[in-house]
Design an enzyme around this catalytic site. Structure first.
Site, short mmCIF file in Angstrom:
data_model
loop_
_atom_site.label_atom_id
_atom_site.label_comp_id
_atom_site.label_asym_id
_atom_site.label_seq_id
_atom_site.Cartn_x
_atom_site.Cartn_y
_atom_site.Cartn_z
N GLY A 55 4.52 -22.95 -48.84
CA GLY A 55 5.53 -23.81 -48.48
C GLY A 55 6.88 -23.28 -47.52
O GLY A 55 6.92 -22.14 -47.40
N SER A 56 7.31 -23.93 -46.73
CA SER A 56 8.30 -23.72 -45.73
C SER A 56 9.79 -23.50 -46.53
O SER A 56 9.78 -23.49 -47.62
CB SER A 56 8.81 -24.77 -44.87
OG SER A 56 7.58 -25.18 -44.18
N GLY A 57 10.44 -22.75 -45.99
CA GLY A 57 11.83 -22.20 -46.47
C GLY A 57 11.76 -20.72 -46.59
O GLY A 57 12.66 -20.27 -47.29
N HIS A 58 10.56 -19.86 -46.40
CA HIS A 58 10.33 -18.65 -46.70
C HIS A 58 10.23 -17.87 -45.36
O HIS A 58 9.75 -16.77 -45.51
CB HIS A 58 9.33 -18.24 -47.54
CG HIS A 58 9.22 -19.20 -48.80
ND1 HIS A 58 10.20 -18.85 -49.70
CD2 HIS A 58 8.45 -19.94 -49.27
CE1 HIS A 58 9.96 -19.78 -50.65
NE2 HIS A 58 8.66 -20.35 -50.58
N LYS A 106 -0.40 -16.93 -52.34
CA LYS A 106 0.55 -16.42 -53.51
C LYS A 106 0.31 -17.09 -54.60
O LYS A 106 -0.16 -18.25 -54.84
CB LYS A 106 2.19 -16.57 -52.74
CG LYS A 106 2.33 -15.98 -51.49
CD LYS A 106 3.84 -16.27 -51.12
CE LYS A 106 4.35 -17.64 -51.07
NZ LYS A 106 3.39 -18.30 -49.96
N ASP A 111 -0.26 -23.86 -54.64
CA ASP A 111 -1.13 -22.91 -53.49
C ASP A 111 -2.52 -22.75 -54.08
O ASP A 111 -3.55 -22.77 -53.26
CB ASP A 111 -0.46 -21.56 -53.22
CG ASP A 111 0.76 -21.60 -52.50
OD1 ASP A 111 1.07 -23.02 -52.22
OD2 ASP A 111 1.31 -20.90 -52.27
N HIS A 219 11.28 -19.54 -54.93
CA HIS A 219 11.67 -21.24 -54.83
C HIS A 219 12.94 -21.48 -55.37
O HIS A 219 13.29 -22.74 -55.42
CB HIS A 219 10.53 -21.86 -55.31
CG HIS A 219 9.35 -21.56 -54.71
ND1 HIS A 219 8.12 -20.81 -55.34
CD2 HIS A 219 8.66 -21.95 -53.36
CE1 HIS A 219 7.44 -20.65 -54.63
NE2 HIS A 219 7.39 -21.52 -53.40
#
Length: 334
Positions: A55-58, A106, A111, A219
C-alpha cells in the site's frame, strides 16, 4: 482542518507515482495499466529479479529502494491497501531473471493474497517464484490472529541484504533461504504520540490525549495498549529491552534502524539514534550498521520505530554493499 494536498479526484497515488518517476527518471521507469515501476539499472550477474510492493502512504517504501543493489520492480497499491495481483504479475514478468523472481512480502493478509495469486500465474507461465515473508513486529507477536506478526521496518533490511546477494549472482533457493533467515533475525517495535491524518476528515485518525500508543502499526492500527509518556531516555530503554529480548540467539552484532513514522523531525530521530546506539553498547551488542530516517512511515503519524537485526558475519558485507536508489543512504559500517 489540515487536509492533505491531494488532487481534485482525492486519489493521490497515480499522481504521486508519476511524480516520483519523473523526479528519479535516471533510476526508475514507470509503466501504467497496471501501474508498476521498474529499475533502469541492474547488475549484469543478477540471475533472480527482486519484486516488492504494498500500500501507498509508506514512502519511500518500496519505490525508493528500486535500483541497482536493491529491488528490480515494485507494485504500489492504494493508500494502506495491497496492490492488485495484476500489477504484481506485470512487475514480476518484467523483473524476472533466468532463475526466476523473489517476492518480498510484508505479512498482511491482502499482500499475501495478491502476491500469492500473481505467483500462481507466474508458475503457470513457467517462471520460478519464491516468497520471502517479513514478519518483524513485536507488537503482534503471540496474538491469536491468522497472520501473526506484521511486516514493518525490517523490510528495508531484507531488501538491502537480498539485493546485494542477488547482485553477486545468488540463485533462487539461496536467496529465499537468506531472506527468510534475515527476516527471522529481525524484530521491530513502534510508538506514536499522534495518529496519521485522515484523508476524509483532516483530523487525526484516533486520539491519544497526551499518551503514547505503544505498539502501533504502519497502517495506523491501534496498539494493544496506550501508556503515559515517559522521558525519552526511558522510552528508548524500554523499547530496546523488548526488541533485544525478542531477537533469536546469535552473534552480538546488530543492525539498528531508527525509522520515523512520517511526522517526526529528523532532529528527533537523531536523538533517538544516539540513545538507542548507547543502549545497545550498554547491553554488550556491537552495532555494525545504523540507518536513521523516515523509511516506513504511516503517512504523517508522529512516532518512530526501532528495528534490530541480529547479523551473521557473512551478512555484514551485504549490508555495506553499495546501492543506487532514490532513498537508501550511505550505509554506516562502523
Amino acid at each position: 482542518m489540515p487536509f492533505p494536498f491531494h488532487p481534485a479526484d482525492d486519489d493521490p497515488v497515480p499522481a504521486a507515482v508519476r511524480g516520483f518517476a519523473r523526479a528519479h527518471a535516471d533510476l526508475v521507469a514507470l509503466h501504467e495499466d497496471p501501474i508498476h515501476l521498474l529499475a533502469r539499472h541492474r547488475a549484469p550477474g543478477r540471475r533472480v529479479g527482486l519484486v516488492s510492493g504494498g500500500g501507498s502512504g509508506h514512502e519511500p517504501l518500496h519505490a525508493g529502494f528500486l535500483g541497482r543493489g536493491m529491488l528490480d520492480a515494485v507494485a504500489p497499491g492504494p493508500v494502506f491497501t495491497s496492490p492488485h495481483n495484476k500489477a504484481v504479475l506485470y512487475a514480476s514478468r518484467a523483473a524476472a531473471g533466468p532463475d526466476g523472481v523473489i517476492h518480498i512480502v510484508k505479512n498482511y493478509t491482502g499482500d499475501r493474497i495478491n502476491f500469492g495469486i500473481a505467483a500462481e500465474r507466474l508458475r503457470m507461465e513457467g517462471v520460478d517464484v519464491a516468497r520471502v515473508l517479513v514478519d518483524d513486529d513485536l507488537a503482534t507477536d503471540g496474538l491469536d490472529t491468522a497472520t501473526g506478526r506484521r511486516g514493518t521496518g525490517a523490510t528495508v533490511v531484507v531488501e538491502k541484504i537480498l539485493g546485494a546477494a542477488a547482485d553477486s549472482g545468488a540463485g533462487l533457493a539461496e536467496l529465499a533461504t537468506l531472506g527468510a533467515d534475515v527476516a527471522a533475525a529481525s524484530r521491530s517495535l513502534a510508538v506514536a504520540s499522534r495518529a496519521q491524518t485522515s484523508m476524509r476528515t483532516g483530523e487525526p485518525a484516533f486520539t491519544l490525549d497526551g499518551r503514547l500508543d505503544y505498539g502501533v502499526g504502519i497502517h495506523g492500527e491501534r496498539a494493544r495498549r496506550s501508556v503515559d509518556r515517559p522521558p525519552t531516555e526511558e522510552l528508548v530503554d524500554r523499547m530496546l529491552d523488548e526488541v533485544v529480548a525478542g531477537l533469536p540467539d546469535g552473534p552480538d552484532q546488530v543492525v539498528l534502524v531508527v525509522n520515523g513514522m512520517g511526522g517526526t523531525a529528523l532532529l528527533e530521530l537523531y536523538v533517538l539514534a544516539e540513545l538507542a546506539a548507547a543502549g545497545l553498547e550498554a547491553r554488550g551488542l556491537e552495532r555494525v550498521g545504523l540507518l536513521v530516517g523516515t523509511f516506513v512511515p504511516a503517512l504523517d503519524m508522529a512516532g518512530f520505530s526501532l528495528t534490530l537485526t541480529r547479523m551473521r558475519p557473512e551478512w555484514t558485507g551485504l549490508w555495506a554493499a553499495p546501492a543506487q536508489t532514490a532513498a537508501f543512504p550511505r550505509t554506516e559500517t562502523s
